[in-house]
Design an enzyme around this catalytic site. Structure first.
Site, PDB file in Angstrom:
ATOM      1  N   ARG A 167       0.811  -1.220   0.000  1.00  0.00           N
ATOM      2  CA  ARG A 167       0.000   0.000   0.000  1.00  0.00           C
ATOM      3  C   ARG A 167       0.843   1.268   0.000  1.00  0.00           C
ATOM      4  O   ARG A 167       0.375   2.341   0.385  1.00  0.00           O
ATOM      5  CB  ARG A 167      -0.978   0.007   1.181  1.00  0.00           C
ATOM      6  CG  ARG A 167      -1.991  -1.115   1.090  1.00  0.00           C
ATOM      7  CD  ARG A 167      -2.973  -1.079   2.237  1.00  0.00           C
ATOM      8  NE  ARG A 167      -3.962  -2.136   2.105  1.00  0.00           N
ATOM      9  CZ  ARG A 167      -4.851  -2.451   3.035  1.00  0.00           C
ATOM     10  NH1 ARG A 167      -4.878  -1.771   4.172  1.00  0.00           N
ATOM     11  NH2 ARG A 167      -5.721  -3.420   2.841  1.00  0.00           N
ATOM     12  N   GLU A 221      10.635  16.792 -25.468  1.00  0.00           N
ATOM     13  CA  GLU A 221      10.009  17.345 -24.262  1.00  0.00           C
ATOM     14  C   GLU A 221      10.594  18.704 -23.904  1.00  0.00           C
ATOM     15  O   GLU A 221       9.887  19.590 -23.409  1.00  0.00           O
ATOM     16  CB  GLU A 221      10.166  16.369 -23.091  1.00  0.00           C
ATOM     17  CG  GLU A 221       9.418  15.049 -23.256  1.00  0.00           C
ATOM     18  CD  GLU A 221       7.901  15.203 -23.189  1.00  0.00           C
ATOM     19  OE1 GLU A 221       7.404  16.285 -22.804  1.00  0.00           O
ATOM     20  OE2 GLU A 221       7.207  14.223 -23.516  1.00  0.00           O
ATOM     21  N   LYS A 257       8.594  22.466 -15.563  1.00  0.00           N
ATOM     22  CA  LYS A 257       7.630  21.428 -15.203  1.00  0.00           C
ATOM     23  C   LYS A 257       7.329  21.435 -13.712  1.00  0.00           C
ATOM     24  O   LYS A 257       6.174  21.247 -13.302  1.00  0.00           O
ATOM     25  CB  LYS A 257       8.133  20.045 -15.628  1.00  0.00           C
ATOM     26  CG  LYS A 257       7.121  18.964 -15.260  1.00  0.00           C
ATOM     27  CD  LYS A 257       7.220  17.701 -16.054  1.00  0.00           C
ATOM     28  CE  LYS A 257       6.039  16.791 -15.741  1.00  0.00           C
ATOM     29  NZ  LYS A 257       6.117  15.490 -16.423  1.00  0.00           N
ATOM     30  N   ARG A 314      -1.733  22.107 -15.699  1.00  0.00           N
ATOM     31  CA  ARG A 314      -0.844  20.996 -16.035  1.00  0.00           C
ATOM     32  C   ARG A 314      -1.230  20.334 -17.356  1.00  0.00           C
ATOM     33  O   ARG A 314      -0.393  19.710 -18.004  1.00  0.00           O
ATOM     34  CB  ARG A 314      -0.833  19.961 -14.899  1.00  0.00           C
ATOM     35  CG  ARG A 314       0.161  18.832 -15.136  1.00  0.00           C
ATOM     36  CD  ARG A 314       0.315  17.944 -13.912  1.00  0.00           C
ATOM     37  NE  ARG A 314       1.263  16.877 -14.151  1.00  0.00           N
ATOM     38  CZ  ARG A 314       1.688  16.014 -13.223  1.00  0.00           C
ATOM     39  NH1 ARG A 314       1.247  16.123 -11.986  1.00  0.00           N
ATOM     40  NH2 ARG A 314       2.544  15.077 -13.523  1.00  0.00           N
ATOM     41  N   ASN A 346       0.649  18.398 -21.902  1.00  0.00           N
ATOM     42  CA  ASN A 346       0.300  17.325 -22.828  1.00  0.00           C
ATOM     43  C   ASN A 346       0.324  17.778 -24.285  1.00  0.00           C
ATOM     44  O   ASN A 346      -0.187  17.071 -25.167  1.00  0.00           O
ATOM     45  CB  ASN A 346      -1.090  16.773 -22.487  1.00  0.00           C
ATOM     46  CG  ASN A 346      -1.077  15.941 -21.223  1.00  0.00           C
ATOM     47  OD1 ASN A 346      -0.429  14.899 -21.150  1.00  0.00           O
ATOM     48  ND2 ASN A 346      -1.763  16.419 -20.205  1.00  0.00           N
ATOM     49  N   HIS A 348       0.772  15.291 -27.093  1.00  0.00           N
ATOM     50  CA  HIS A 348       0.646  13.953 -26.513  1.00  0.00           C
ATOM     51  C   HIS A 348      -0.632  13.224 -26.909  1.00  0.00           C
ATOM     52  O   HIS A 348      -0.662  11.998 -26.897  1.00  0.00           O
ATOM     53  CB  HIS A 348       0.758  14.031 -24.989  1.00  0.00           C
ATOM     54  CG  HIS A 348       2.158  14.246 -24.505  1.00  0.00           C
ATOM     55  ND1 HIS A 348       2.901  15.340 -24.888  1.00  0.00           N
ATOM     56  CD2 HIS A 348       2.940  13.516 -23.673  1.00  0.00           C
ATOM     57  CE1 HIS A 348       4.093  15.266 -24.301  1.00  0.00           C
ATOM     58  NE2 HIS A 348       4.139  14.186 -23.575  1.00  0.00           N
ATOM     59  N   HIS A 357       0.594   9.832 -28.065  1.00  0.00           N
ATOM     60  CA  HIS A 357       0.260   8.596 -27.337  1.00  0.00           C
ATOM     61  C   HIS A 357      -0.524   7.629 -28.220  1.00  0.00           C
ATOM     62  O   HIS A 357      -0.323   6.406 -28.164  1.00  0.00           O
ATOM     63  CB  HIS A 357      -0.556   8.925 -26.089  1.00  0.00           C
ATOM     64  CG  HIS A 357       0.251   9.436 -24.948  1.00  0.00           C
ATOM     65  ND1 HIS A 357      -0.320   9.943 -23.798  1.00  0.00           N
ATOM     66  CD2 HIS A 357       1.586   9.531 -24.762  1.00  0.00           C
ATOM     67  CE1 HIS A 357       0.628  10.317 -22.959  1.00  0.00           C
ATOM     68  NE2 HIS A 357       1.799  10.083 -23.521  1.00  0.00           N
ATOM     69  N   HIS A 397       8.854   7.475 -27.365  1.00  0.00           N
ATOM     70  CA  HIS A 397       7.850   8.437 -26.903  1.00  0.00           C
ATOM     71  C   HIS A 397       8.111   9.829 -27.481  1.00  0.00           C
ATOM     72  O   HIS A 397       7.196  10.489 -27.996  1.00  0.00           O
ATOM     73  CB  HIS A 397       7.858   8.481 -25.378  1.00  0.00           C
ATOM     74  CG  HIS A 397       6.964   9.533 -24.799  1.00  0.00           C
ATOM     75  ND1 HIS A 397       5.596   9.491 -24.902  1.00  0.00           N
ATOM     76  CD2 HIS A 397       7.254  10.681 -24.126  1.00  0.00           C
ATOM     77  CE1 HIS A 397       5.066  10.543 -24.305  1.00  0.00           C
ATOM     78  NE2 HIS A 397       6.053  11.284 -23.829  1.00  0.00           N
TER      79      HIS A 397
END
Length: 533
Positions: A296, A360, A399, A413, A417, A420, A424, A437
């Site tokens: 956990r 990026e 970032k 935020r 993306n 992306h 993606h 990527h």
């Protein structure tokens, strides 16, 4: 390094004298302005010195003023714009905490235009903005050696001073803290320094990590850096175990996570132990997810070894794995205890991986930092020269600031993306193995640029600026082997879809992005047709 000396460097117009005064007031220190010191020592104004004696003579006077300032304690030094250009001055600057106040030539020119006596500045005669742009290009390599960078264009002097003081205070325990992420869930440092991998054990102790260290890496990174990481941790008296997963995005699956669980459980992991994620974006995503869900949740530290991992994947608490239907569909937001970035490991990075990482960095500039785009353009003929701790720290800070404001991608935020949604989808449609990527994101940025132009948001000239940069850094503009319908199907599962509508991150201009949910299907199909062959 003496941490009770702060040197401010940067172009004329960056506000070094004003910010220096405010920093000195906050800390209760003395302020030294080297131009004022030179004038006091010679009895002549700086423009007069330049005109009669030349720049070389002025630099000698400036060096003396710097050396005199550096001999004092608890001092803030506002330097001249060209101070770091001499080797002797750089040796003096290395004796303190140096902050580059980064200002764009446009902003600097505008500030200087309203400054009394600015017309007399000898190095800025004529077209002030063009001269500043040239000076920045010539001096950047020296400015980048600073311990920290503060972008000043959109900040008041008081805000800049606060950032300088914060960075200095954080440097007291760790001289290479590039940024802090502060979210409701956690606050943690991001370290950027050559050789920091060898200090991993020291950092872990300072973080208060007391259990055993479990290094998760992959079968390509492990042989290169696994032993260095192990030795650094063992020297700090940690018991260390290492596990390598197969390298590659195609192995970023629940099956691989299960193998990490099996190893941790066989090793009788306890909740006081911690995981070190040593590798690229696959390792940091997957290793962080395994740590966040085993028992956990146990602590973890990211040690990214790719450029993409350093400036993106390791920062912000996104952990998870891919599903055959789409990328990163299974995971959780869980923040690491720290991110340790050692730029020297990039020397072993394959060229294709390095190029993919630039996507990026370019993205950060395109959405939020036009001056970074200028910097990337100026250095595009020699991208390897850009792989400095300062550049990485600048991208990291972008970032970190966004993540701190919006931990769970419910607001600003989302801008991260950019490129992306389609990127993606391309990865998913090609089986997560055909394209890296960053390569897929570069193609996604081109598609997003086409959508922005067709929607009337972005000027064609700005779109071409983006594409010149993407080409200059060796990134693709289209892909093969991906069918439009397969890509569209993967896009429908994108995490930014709300009520069946894709929320597109698009550019309005270089350095300014927006989110739109009103893009017509015809425009999207046109963009996809342009990038899929």
């Amino acid at each position: 390094m003496d941490r009770e000396r702060i040197f401010l460097i940067g172009l004329s117009g960056a506000g070094k004298s004003t910010v220096g005064r405010l920093v000195a007031e906050q800390l209760g220190w003395q302020l030294v302005d080297t131009d004022a010191e030179v004038e006091a020592a010679t009895g002549r104004l700086v423009p007069e010195l330049f005109a009669k004696d030349g720049e070389a003579a002025f630099r000698e006077h400036e060096q003396s003023a710097l050396a005199s300032a550096a001999a004092r304690q608890r001092v803030v030094v506002a330097t001249g714009g060209g101070a770091p250009t001499t080797e002797a001055a750089r040796r003096v600057l290395a004796a303190g905490f140096t902050v580059w106040l980064s200002v764009s030539p446009q902003t600097a020119a505008a500030r200087l235009a309203s400054e009394p006596g600015s017309a007399a500045r000898p190095l800025l005669a004529g077209d002030r903005r063009a001269r500043l742009k040239r000076l920045l290009a010539d001096r950047r390599v020296h400015y980048e050696q600073a311990d920290a960078v503060v972008a000043v264009d959109n900040c008041t002097p008081a805000e800049v001073a606060n950032q300088v003081v914060r960075l200095w205070r954080e440097s007291q325990s760790h001289p290479y803290v590039a940024a802090m992420v502060r979210t409701p869930a956690a606050a943690y440092p991001i370290y950027v320094e050559q050789g920091s991998l060898a200090r991993l054990g020291e950092v872990s102790r300072d973080l208060g990590l007391r259990g055993r260290a479990f290094i998760v890496t992959d079968d390509q990174v492990g042989p290169l850096f696994g032993e260095t990481a192990r030795r650094a941790l063992e020297e700090a008296d940690y018991r260390v175990s290492v596990f390598a997963i197969p390298a590659g995005e195609e192995h970023k699956t629940l099956e691989t996570v299960a193998s990490v669980y099996d190893w941790l459980i066989d090793e009788r992991v306890e909740r006081s132990d911690f995981v070190v994620c040593l590798g690229g974006g696959v390792v940091t995503d997957l290793g962080g997810f395994a740590a966040a869900t085993c028992l956990r949740g146990i602590d973890f530290v990211h040690v990214p070894t790719t450029l993409l991992g350093m400036v993106d994947a390791a920062i912000g608490g996104k952990t998870g794995v891919d599903h055959p239907a789409g990328k990163n569909l299974i995971g959780a937001f869980v923040q690491p205890r720290a991110v340790v970035i050692d730029p020297s490991v990039l020397e072993t990075l394959p060229e294709r991986q390095r190029r993919a990482g630039w996507a990026e960095v370019i993205k950060h500039g395109l959405i939020l930092d036009g001056e970074l785009v200028d910097q990337l353009e100026a250095s595009s003929e020699n991208p390897r020269a850009m792989l400095s701790a300062t550049l990485i720290a600048r991208s990291v800070a972008i970032k970190a600031a966004v993540v701190s404001e919006d931990e769970r991608e419910q607001g600003r935020r989302t801008l991260l993306n950019y490129g992306h949604t389609i990127g993606h989808a391309i990865e998913a449609a090609t089986g997560f193995s055909a394209y890296l990527h960053g390569e897929a994101v570069a193609v996604g940025m081109r598609a997003a640029g086409i959508i922005a132009v067709e929607s009337g948001l972005l000027q064609p000239a700005s779109f071409e600026c983006q594409q010149r940069l993407i080409r200059a850094y060796g990134l693709p503009e289209r892909v093969e082997g991906a069918r439009i319908e397969d890509v569209r199907r993967a896009m429908a599962l994108d995490k930014k879809v709300q009520s069946g509508t894709i929320r597109w991150v698009l550019l309005e201009d270089i350095g300014r992005a927006v989110v739109r949910d009103d893009i017509g299907d015809t425009i999207v199909r046109k963009a996809l047709a342009a990038v899929l062959t």
